[in-house]
Motif scaffolding. Sequence first.
Motif, PDB file in Angstrom:
ATOM      1  N   TYR A  90       0.835  -1.199   0.000  1.00  0.00           N
ATOM      2  CA  TYR A  90       0.000   0.000   0.000  1.00  0.00           C
ATOM      3  C   TYR A  90       0.873   1.254   0.000  1.00  0.00           C
ATOM      4  O   TYR A  90       0.610   2.208  -0.735  1.00  0.00           O
ATOM      5  N   ALA A  91       1.916   1.266   0.822  1.00  0.00           N
ATOM      6  CA  ALA A  91       2.793   2.430   0.912  1.00  0.00           C
ATOM      7  C   ALA A  91       3.533   2.681  -0.402  1.00  0.00           C
ATOM      8  O   ALA A  91       3.722   3.833  -0.797  1.00  0.00           O
ATOM      9  N   ALA A  92       3.928   1.609  -1.086  1.00  0.00           N
ATOM     10  CA  ALA A  92       4.646   1.767  -2.351  1.00  0.00           C
ATOM     11  C   ALA A  92       3.756   2.401  -3.414  1.00  0.00           C
ATOM     12  O   ALA A  92       4.240   3.143  -4.273  1.00  0.00           O
ATOM     13  N   GLY A  93       2.459   2.149  -3.375  1.00  0.00           N
ATOM     14  CA  GLY A  93       1.541   2.697  -4.365  1.00  0.00           C
ATOM     15  C   GLY A  93       0.890   3.999  -3.954  1.00  0.00           C
ATOM     16  O   GLY A  93       0.114   4.580  -4.712  1.00  0.00           O
ATOM     17  N   LEU A  94       1.202   4.490  -2.751  1.00  0.00           N
ATOM     18  CA  LEU A  94       0.600   5.724  -2.259  1.00  0.00           C
ATOM     19  C   LEU A  94       1.201   6.928  -2.991  1.00  0.00           C
ATOM     20  O   LEU A  94       2.412   7.127  -2.963  1.00  0.00           O
ATOM     21  N   PRO A  95       0.367   7.711  -3.678  1.00  0.00           N
ATOM     22  CA  PRO A  95       0.908   8.890  -4.379  1.00  0.00           C
ATOM     23  C   PRO A  95       1.529   9.877  -3.390  1.00  0.00           C
ATOM     24  O   PRO A  95       1.059  10.023  -2.262  1.00  0.00           O
ATOM     25  N   SER A  96       2.595  10.544  -3.815  1.00  0.00           N
ATOM     26  CA  SER A  96       3.288  11.468  -2.910  1.00  0.00           C
ATOM     27  C   SER A  96       2.369  12.615  -2.520  1.00  0.00           C
ATOM     28  O   SER A  96       1.602  13.131  -3.320  1.00  0.00           O
ATOM     29  N   GLY A  97       2.435  12.985  -1.264  1.00  0.00           N
ATOM     30  CA  GLY A  97       1.631  14.074  -0.747  1.00  0.00           C
ATOM     31  C   GLY A  97       0.189  13.721  -0.459  1.00  0.00           C
ATOM     32  O   GLY A  97      -0.607  14.585  -0.119  1.00  0.00           O
ATOM     33  N   THR A  98      -0.187  12.451  -0.576  1.00  0.00           N
ATOM     34  CA  THR A  98      -1.567  12.010  -0.343  1.00  0.00           C
ATOM     35  C   THR A  98      -1.682  11.370   1.034  1.00  0.00           C
ATOM     36  O   THR A  98      -0.813  10.609   1.448  1.00  0.00           O
ATOM     37  N   ALA A  99      -2.761  11.677   1.720  1.00  0.00           N
ATOM     38  CA  ALA A  99      -3.009  11.052   3.023  1.00  0.00           C
ATOM     39  C   ALA A  99      -3.436   9.594   2.828  1.00  0.00           C
ATOM     40  O   ALA A  99      -4.149   9.279   1.869  1.00  0.00           O
ATOM     41  N   PRO A 100      -3.011   8.705   3.725  1.00  0.00           N
ATOM     42  CA  PRO A 100      -3.416   7.296   3.599  1.00  0.00           C
ATOM     43  C   PRO A 100      -4.904   7.123   3.889  1.00  0.00           C
ATOM     44  O   PRO A 100      -5.494   7.861   4.661  1.00  0.00           O
ATOM     45  N   ASN A 101      -5.507   6.132   3.248  1.00  0.00           N
ATOM     46  CA  ASN A 101      -6.923   5.819   3.414  1.00  0.00           C
ATOM     47  C   ASN A 101      -7.049   4.778   4.538  1.00  0.00           C
ATOM     48  O   ASN A 101      -6.778   3.591   4.330  1.00  0.00           O
ATOM     49  N   ALA A 102      -7.474   5.215   5.710  1.00  0.00           N
ATOM     50  CA  ALA A 102      -7.564   4.327   6.874  1.00  0.00           C
ATOM     51  C   ALA A 102      -8.586   3.212   6.660  1.00  0.00           C
ATOM     52  O   ALA A 102      -8.381   2.083   7.108  1.00  0.00           O
ATOM     53  N   ASP A 103      -9.697   3.509   5.960  1.00  0.00           N
ATOM     54  CA  ASP A 103     -10.716   2.482   5.720  1.00  0.00           C
ATOM     55  C   ASP A 103     -10.174   1.360   4.850  1.00  0.00           C
ATOM     56  O   ASP A 103     -10.417   0.178   5.112  1.00  0.00           O
ATOM     57  N   PHE A 104      -9.429   1.717   3.817  1.00  0.00           N
ATOM     58  CA  PHE A 104      -8.854   0.696   2.931  1.00  0.00           C
ATOM     59  C   PHE A 104      -7.843  -0.156   3.689  1.00  0.00           C
ATOM     60  O   PHE A 104      -7.837  -1.387   3.567  1.00  0.00           O
ATOM     61  N   ILE A 105      -6.989   0.491   4.479  1.00  0.00           N
ATOM     62  CA  ILE A 105      -5.977  -0.248   5.243  1.00  0.00           C
ATOM     63  C   ILE A 105      -6.658  -1.197   6.233  1.00  0.00           C
ATOM     64  O   ILE A 105      -6.268  -2.359   6.363  1.00  0.00           O
ATOM     65  N   ALA A 106      -7.691  -0.722   6.916  1.00  0.00           N
ATOM     66  CA  ALA A 106      -8.410  -1.566   7.881  1.00  0.00           C
ATOM     67  C   ALA A 106      -9.052  -2.767   7.200  1.00  0.00           C
ATOM     68  O   ALA A 106      -8.976  -3.889   7.708  1.00  0.00           O
ATOM     69  N   ARG A 107      -9.692  -2.540   6.042  1.00  0.00           N
ATOM     70  CA  ARG A 107     -10.316  -3.660   5.312  1.00  0.00           C
ATOM     71  C   ARG A 107      -9.277  -4.683   4.875  1.00  0.00           C
ATOM     72  O   ARG A 107      -9.471  -5.895   5.020  1.00  0.00           O
ATOM     73  N   ALA A 108      -8.159  -4.197   4.327  1.00  0.00           N
ATOM     74  CA  ALA A 108      -7.117  -5.106   3.836  1.00  0.00           C
ATOM     75  C   ALA A 108      -6.505  -5.915   4.979  1.00  0.00           C
ATOM     76  O   ALA A 108      -6.295  -7.133   4.849  1.00  0.00           O
ATOM     77  N   LEU A 109      -6.236  -5.272   6.110  1.00  0.00           N
ATOM     78  CA  LEU A 109      -5.648  -5.992   7.243  1.00  0.00           C
ATOM     79  C   LEU A 109      -6.652  -6.950   7.882  1.00  0.00           C
ATOM     80  O   LEU A 109      -6.270  -8.030   8.354  1.00  0.00           O
ATOM     81  N   GLN A 110      -7.935  -6.598   7.885  1.00  0.00           N
ATOM     82  CA  GLN A 110      -8.960  -7.506   8.412  1.00  0.00           C
ATOM     83  C   GLN A 110      -9.065  -8.755   7.536  1.00  0.00           C
ATOM     84  O   GLN A 110      -9.201  -9.871   8.039  1.00  0.00           O
ATOM     85  N   GLN A 111      -8.973  -8.581   6.224  1.00  0.00           N
ATOM     86  CA  GLN A 111      -8.992  -9.738   5.316  1.00  0.00           C
ATOM     87  C   GLN A 111      -7.796 -10.645   5.572  1.00  0.00           C
ATOM     88  O   GLN A 111      -7.933 -11.880   5.580  1.00  0.00           O
ATOM     89  N   GLN A 112      -6.626 -10.052   5.806  1.00  0.00           N
ATOM     90  CA  GLN A 112      -5.436 -10.851   6.108  1.00  0.00           C
ATOM     91  C   GLN A 112      -5.601 -11.590   7.446  1.00  0.00           C
ATOM     92  O   GLN A 112      -5.204 -12.744   7.571  1.00  0.00           O
TER      93      GLN A 112
END
Length: 132
Positions: A90-112
């Motif tokens: 996720y961090a590698a694909g995060l565009p520079s200067g953009t805030a991370p999407n907490a909902d997406f991170i939470a969904r992805a980690l919950q799936q894992q």
Amino acid sequence: MDRRRLAGLIAIAAALPGVAAASGKAENAPRRSPYLQIQTLLGTTMRADGRRGSLTVECGLDIPDPALRERAEQSIPRLRSAYASTVQAYAAGLPSGTAPNADFIARALQQQTDRVLGRQGARLLLGAILVN
């Protein structure tokens, strides 16, 4: 009845409440917290000025089921590996200067979490998400 037998019976009778109290203490032993802390996860990203930055994610698991909690404790290395690869991708694909999407991170980690533990029942809790 002679005194020796009587003394023996008194000693046994005195020990019985202690045995019952000791077994009661084992049943009323304090329960462990259902919360399981996961070490901080890091991923490398690009900052707005073009230099490398880091994405830091703090998380934990809320697991009310004792059997599933024990399984999760035994699976911590697998969980950390799955979480780290998810955060790094996720961090590698995060565009520079953009805030991370907490909902997406939470969904992805919950799936894992559900994938590694083999069933649902553990709830992922996010702490802080920082980009530095």
